[in-house]
Design a protein around this motif. Structure first.
Motif, PDB file in Angstrom:
ATOM      1  N   LEU A  77       0.847  -1.192   0.000  1.00  0.00           N
ATOM      2  CA  LEU A  77       0.000   0.000   0.000  1.00  0.00           C
ATOM      3  C   LEU A  77       0.880   1.238   0.000  1.00  0.00           C
ATOM      4  N   LYS A  84      -7.521   7.558   1.350  1.00  0.00           N
ATOM      5  CA  LYS A  84      -8.808   7.067   1.792  1.00  0.00           C
ATOM      6  C   LYS A  84      -9.603   8.218   2.377  1.00  0.00           C
ATOM      7  N   LEU A 254     -21.548  -1.174   5.884  1.00  0.00           N
ATOM      8  CA  LEU A 254     -20.914  -0.116   5.115  1.00  0.00           C
ATOM      9  C   LEU A 254     -21.330  -0.189   3.673  1.00  0.00           C
ATOM     10  N   PHE A 256     -19.176   1.083   0.203  1.00  0.00           N
ATOM     11  CA  PHE A 256     -18.015   1.866  -0.200  1.00  0.00           C
ATOM     12  C   PHE A 256     -17.724   1.664  -1.664  1.00  0.00           C
ATOM     13  N   ILE A 288     -16.115   5.773   1.894  1.00  0.00           N
ATOM     14  CA  ILE A 288     -16.762   4.790   2.741  1.00  0.00           C
ATOM     15  C   ILE A 288     -17.942   5.427   3.438  1.00  0.00           C
ATOM     16  N   LYS A 300     -16.611   0.801  19.083  1.00  0.00           N
ATOM     17  CA  LYS A 300     -15.313   0.252  18.738  1.00  0.00           C
ATOM     18  C   LYS A 300     -15.023   0.313  17.254  1.00  0.00           C
ATOM     19  N   TRP A 301     -16.046   0.373  16.435  1.00  0.00           N
ATOM     20  CA  TRP A 301     -15.805   0.316  15.005  1.00  0.00           C
ATOM     21  C   TRP A 301     -15.024   1.523  14.522  1.00  0.00           C
ATOM     22  N   GLU A 303     -12.477   2.755  15.739  1.00  0.00           N
ATOM     23  CA  GLU A 303     -11.036   2.530  15.835  1.00  0.00           C
ATOM     24  C   GLU A 303     -10.456   1.966  14.556  1.00  0.00           C
ATOM     25  N   MET A 304     -11.306   1.332  13.761  1.00  0.00           N
ATOM     26  CA  MET A 304     -10.816   0.769  12.503  1.00  0.00           C
ATOM     27  C   MET A 304     -10.398   1.873  11.542  1.00  0.00           C
ATOM     28  N   PHE A 305     -10.899   3.061  11.747  1.00  0.00           N
ATOM     29  CA  PHE A 305     -10.640   4.151  10.805  1.00  0.00           C
ATOM     30  C   PHE A 305      -9.563   5.111  11.281  1.00  0.00           C
ATOM     31  N   GLU A 306      -8.716   4.653  12.147  1.00  0.00           N
ATOM     32  CA  GLU A 306      -7.698   5.561  12.691  1.00  0.00           C
ATOM     33  C   GLU A 306      -6.748   6.086  11.645  1.00  0.00           C
ATOM     34  N   ASP A 307      -6.558   5.314  10.580  1.00  0.00           N
ATOM     35  CA  ASP A 307      -5.520   5.703   9.637  1.00  0.00           C
ATOM     36  C   ASP A 307      -6.015   6.508   8.457  1.00  0.00           C
ATOM     37  N   VAL A 308      -7.281   6.836   8.446  1.00  0.00           N
ATOM     38  CA  VAL A 308      -7.766   7.521   7.241  1.00  0.00           C
ATOM     39  C   VAL A 308      -7.243   8.944   7.195  1.00  0.00           C
TER      40      VAL A 308
END
Lengths: 457, 378
Positions: A77, A84, A254, A256, A288, A300-301, A303-308
């Motif tokens: 990546l 994103k 979701l 996307f 998304i 908690k979900w 936290e999955m998007f911390e890197d956007v």
């Protein structure tokens, strides 16, 4: 590519490579050296981990798939190649996702169209139920008012008093049945499968004078004039219908899509000599959509998007005087809450997790037609700026970072386009900042200065 | 009865329930004379000594390009499946470090994965609110992707956790953000039972983050949730939870059954792990490491060693403590070893025979740690 190989664990301490972007290999040799002091205590089952099978394991090689399975090499990546964008709804339904799909010229497949059609049809029943609730309420209000008046006048109250909001018995029967289903939450079980059967009933209900009167007081519902057409099995959603639909998928998860926007910004056009040449680097985006109703209160979900790179938060401007049931965990049950406040709370919850995100770009969506505004354009703009400033201050007070705001009309493709370009610009500024290249505020096509608002403090 | 009256009665009933709960809690506390550590000490047990060479990283599995969120071992044959933010599941042969399958997922936002008991299929679930099943023996399609053999739809929230029922390839249990757990029949794709559904009692009141099935009695499973409780369920009785375990002060991120099946461990946002007994309902032990700076990192994942003497716990600050469960002492911090991961450990699992531990981390790698062992010097 920024992966680096180190041949031995020991020498890594002296590696000058950024630890986060290097992969450390453990060769068999270093294990040997490391474990030569290990006590001889051995357990049989552990032995297999120490046996050398004769060839050194191929770390990181993606071609090495045993048993002749053909699989493609993993592209690493590259953070520049794919940006994103995370789009969060707040309470609002997403129209942008649909627009984005049109924007990049993707056509919906026939399967997707079918899904959308089913969804529009079942949504229509939800709208119908809203109308019917409204009709019941108005009827009650009107009847009690009439009763009040008739008591004053000492006239005899007729038991079967009717008012302009009373619907005929057949429709009433259907209405009760539909509202019962909605109350149990089982709408999905009945519709859209039952759509065809009930189409004529829907038409009758719609034509009922009471419903028309109710409708005059609620104008948000796009589908009802075409109620019968929508119920029909052969209905094909038009582009406009799709824009007005409440989402692209019925799933509670979701949705996307990926798309790429032309990398040429309005600014760079003046530098490009050959406008017909293909864009050198078409930035790819992944949009998304998160349906906030299915994911409560930033659990908690998030936290999955911390890197956007970008989080886009929608707020509906016309929501400031609307109420909605709020998800309330207290034992007192659900309570009504101002929708704008709900958006604000969701926004605050998001920020707890997104402290590391580079920038946050916020959109304000304006439903069309816009209610309760004067037709005076300046009032609209002032209202927008006011709300924008409030959110900007809130964001800065929580995170100390800058919030970018843009106004768009959800169903108007042009403004949505411009909003996308704005997001790209924001991302570009961020990239340019990293390269220590300073593009002064004068160079920017858009005004980045917070204090430009007429309401600056 | 008017709405106002109903509301009043509801409030009164809630108050009664809360006060009863308080009394129960106090009664329970008065019955507890000691915890596991206290008792073990009184019996003269000594803590384990664990040197850094007793648990060694012997393999590093590289290949993911995003954070690893979940992993699972097979019940035999030492294969591992791992799920990552890059939208792929990779099946590894742990002994040789080779990848046997790399599965591109329809939805990249995967949170959990599981291996079936026979090792023929893998399941995964995530933000798409569905659980996808892949048969590892099926042929790849023209793009080289493994097709989804079954999609389990029905959850109204994200799928946070899934596990196959032991010895049953056709059933699995999922935990979801919609506050429920569901037992699925994979052959039909339908829900067999819903635990904690709309009108059931003893249901979770917040997102379910983890499920764990009892290996010795596969009718029982435990779920942990953001409502700070863990609940024990009997799959034959979906209408109510068998028991609710209170004690944690934060979201329960992970639950795992103890190897003998009579106890289970939990890890939570409050930074502690706890051991609960399912027969008595008591909290047996708290595993808490006091920190000097008052910043207690949440526990994200736990696993028990095959004897149950060791509890492995992964924290968000990169630590991975190995606890002596009997004496509640930390005997080793895997996170501080030189060969350890460079970022938070997000998932842990012991192999079926207990000889190795696999850790998955946000640094995109998995590492296999084996106990002791004699190394042949080449």
């Amino acid at each position: 590519m920024y992966k680096y190989v180190c041949s031995s664990a020991r020498s890594c301490e002296s590696c000058a490579i950024n630890r986060r972007s290097s992969m450390i290999y453990l060769s068999l040799r270093s294990i040997t050296q490391y474990n030569s002091q290990v006590a001889v205590d051995r357990s049989k089952s552990s032995e297999k981990w120490w046996k050398s099978d004769g060839k050194s394991p191929e770390y990181g090689s993606s071609h090495d798939f045993g048993q002749g399975i053909r699989l493609s090499y993993f592209p690493y990546l590259d953070s520049k190649a794919k940006t994103k964008i995370h789009v969060n709804i707040g309470i609002v339904k997403l129209y942008v996702l649909i627009h984005a799909k049109f924007l990049c010229g993707n056509k919906f497949t026939s399967e997707e169209l079918q899904d959308i059609k089913l969804m529009i049809q079942s949504n229509m029943y939800k709208y119908l139920s809203i109308l019917l609730y409204g009709q019941e309420r108005f009827e009650e209000e009107a009847l009690s008012r009439m009763e009040g008046r008739s008591h004053d006048q000492n006239a005899e109250a007729d038991e079967t008093t009717k008012c302009v909001y009373s619907i005929n018995p057949t429709s009433k029967h259907f209405s009760d049945w539909l509202l019962d289903i909605i109350a149990t939450g089982d709408l999905d079980a009945f519709f859209p499968a039952a759509t065809r059967e009930y189409a004529p009933l829907v038409e009758e209900v719609w034509k009922d004078h009471a419903i028309q009167e109710t409708y005059k007081r609620r104008d948000e519902l796009h589908f009802l004039p075409n109620a019968v057409e929508v119920s029909n099995d052969e209905y094909k959603p038009s582009e406009r219908d799709i824009r007005y639909a409440e989402g692209v998928t019925q799933a509670n998860g979701l949705a996307f899509i990926e798309f790429s926007l032309d990398d040429r910004s309005p600014m760079s056009e003046t530098y490009t000599e050959n406008l017909e040449a293909p864009p050198p680097h078409a930035a790819k985006y992944q949009l998304i959509k998160v349906n906030a109703k299915g994911m409560n209160e930033g659990g908690k979900w998030v936290e999955m998007f911390e890197d956007v790179c970008v989080v886009v938060f929608f707020v509906v401007l016309s929501d400031y005087n609307q109420m909605w049931v709020s998800p309330d965990n207290s034992s007192n049950g659900a309570s009504l809450q101002n929708k704008m406040i709900q958006s604000k709370e969701l926004f605050e919850n998001l920020d707890k997790v997104n402290k590391a995100s580079l920038s946050c770009c916020e959109w304000f969506n304006d439903f069309s037609p816009v209610r309760s505004h004067n037709n005076n354009q300046s009032v609209d703009r002032q209202a927008y700026f006011y709300v924008a400033m409030k959110f900007k201050d809130l964001y800065t007070s929580i995170t100390g970072q800058k919030l970018f705001v843009w106004q768009a009309r959800a169903r108007d493709g042009v403004t949505v386009d411009e909003a996308f370009k704005y997001i790209k610009e924001v991302l570009k500024w961020d990239d340019e900042k990293e390269e220590t290249y300073y593009a002064g505020p004068d160079d920017s096509f858009y005004n980045t200065d917070m204090s430009s608002s007429p309401y600056a403090k | 009865m008017s709405v106002a009256e109903l509301k009043e009665r509801h409030v009164a009933a809630s108050d009664t329930v809360n006060s009863l709960r308080e009394r129960l809690k106090q009664k329970r506390a008065s019955l507890l004379d000691t915890d596991v550590a206290g008792y073990a000490r009184s019996q003269g047990k000594t803590p384990l000594t664990f040197g850094p060479t007793d648990l060694v990283c012997c393999r590093t599995l590289q290949g993911h390009t995003g954070k690893v969120y979940s992993l699972d071992w097979t019940s035999e044959k030492n294969r591992i499946v791992s799920a990552s933010q890059d939208g792929r599941l990779i099946v590894w042969n742990a002994l040789t470090s080779q990848k046997t399958h790399a599965i591109k997922l329809p939805c990249a936002w995967v949170m959990t994965c599981a291996f079936s008991p026979t090792g023929q299929s893998v399941a995964c679930g995530g933000l798409d609110s569905a659980c996808s099943i892949f048969n590892l023996n099926s042929l790849c399609d023209k793009d080289g992707n493994l097709p989804v053999s079954r999609t389990l739809n029905g959850h109204k929230g994200y799928v946070s956790s899934c596990q196959y029922v032991p010895d049953e390839d056709a059933h699995l249990i999922t935990g979801s953000g919609d506050h429920t757990c569901v037992l699925w029949d994979i052959t039909t794709g339908l829900r067999t039972s819903v635990f904690g559904g709309e009108f059931q009692s003893g249901r979770h009141t917040a997102d379910v983050l983890s499920v764990s099935i009892n290996q010795s009695n596969s009718r029982l499973f435990v779920s942990g949730s953001c409502d700070t409780t863990a609940r024990l369920w009997d799959t034959r009785v979906a209408s109510r939870a068998v028991r609710t375990f209170h004690g944690h002060e934060g979201d329960v991120n992970v639950v795992k059954f103890f190897p003998d099946g009579n106890r289970f461990g939990t890890g939570s946002d409050d930074g502690t792990c706890r051991l609960f007994d399912i027969r008595t309902g008591h909290q047996l032990q708290v595993y808490h490491q006091p920190h000097s700076d008052n910043d207690v990192p949440p526990v994200k994942t736990i696993a028990f060693s095959i004897s149950g003497r060791l509890l492995f716990a992964g924290y968000t600050n990169g630590d991975c403590y190995v606890w002596d469960t009997l004496l509640a002492k930390v005997v080793l911090n895997l996170g501080s070893l030189q060969t350890s991961h460079e970022a938070q450990i997000s998932c842990l699992g012991l192999s079926a025979d207990g000889s190795a531990l696999c850790t998955g981390s946000w640094d995109t790698n998995l590492k296999i740690w084996a106990f002791g062992g004699h190394r042949k010097i080449i």
